[in-house]
Design a protein around this motif. Structure first.
Motif, short mmCIF file in Angstrom:
data_model
loop_
_atom_site.label_atom_id
_atom_site.label_comp_id
_atom_site.label_asym_id
_atom_site.label_seq_id
_atom_site.Cartn_x
_atom_site.Cartn_y
_atom_site.Cartn_z
N LEU A 49 -1.66 29.72 60.55
CA LEU A 49 -1.22 28.37 60.18
C LEU A 49 -2.31 27.64 59.40
O LEU A 49 -2.04 27.02 58.37
CB LEU A 49 -0.85 27.59 61.44
CG LEU A 49 -0.38 26.15 61.24
CD1 LEU A 49 0.87 26.10 60.36
CD2 LEU A 49 -0.12 25.50 62.58
N LYS A 50 -3.54 27.76 59.84
CA LYS A 50 -4.65 27.12 59.14
C LYS A 50 -4.80 27.70 57.74
O LYS A 50 -4.97 26.96 56.77
CB LYS A 50 -5.94 27.30 59.94
CG LYS A 50 -7.12 26.62 59.29
CD LYS A 50 -8.37 26.78 60.12
CE LYS A 50 -9.55 26.09 59.41
NZ LYS A 50 -10.80 26.31 60.08
N SER A 109 -2.06 26.45 55.51
CA SER A 109 -2.29 25.05 55.16
C SER A 109 -3.31 24.95 54.03
O SER A 109 -3.12 24.20 53.07
CB SER A 109 -2.79 24.29 56.40
OG SER A 109 -3.11 22.97 56.07
N GLN A 137 -0.71 21.23 58.43
CA GLN A 137 -0.22 22.17 59.43
C GLN A 137 1.06 21.62 60.06
O GLN A 137 2.00 22.37 60.33
CB GLN A 137 -1.28 22.44 60.48
CG GLN A 137 -2.48 23.19 59.93
CD GLN A 137 -3.53 23.48 60.96
OE1 GLN A 137 -3.26 23.49 62.17
NE2 GLN A 137 -4.75 23.72 60.52
#
Length: 86
Positions: free
Chosen positions: A15-16, A19, A26
């Motif tokens: 997810l990071k 992003s 996020q």
């Protein structure tokens, strides 16, 4: 509605990375994923350019399966390949 979400470390890392790659927060990535999963988006891939196909599998970390021999680097392999072209 506010909620807390605990992710597995692999999912949090993915997810990071997504992003950082997309510039989306996020939180926005998660909102879109939930909406898409629940069928709340009219066109699930409307954020992708036409030349991008959505992945057929979710993110997963890759574990290298090959090891270079002792003393060999990817740089030395590339140098050898470049020398063959000259």
């Amino acid at each position: 509605m506010a909620m807390n979400l605990r992710l597995r470390p692999e999912a949090a890392a993915a997810l990071k990375a997504e992003s950082e790659r997309t510039g989306l927060s996020q939180q926005e990535i998660l909102r879109r994923a939930v909406d898409e999963h629940l069928g709340l988006r009219e066109n699930p891939v409307d954020t992708l350019p036409g030349w991008v196909s959505p992945p057929d599998r979710p993110y997963r970390p890759i574990t290298p399966t090959l090891r270079l021999p002792e003393g060999t680097t990817t740089e030395s392999i590339l140098d050898e390949l470049r020398a063959d072209r000259a």
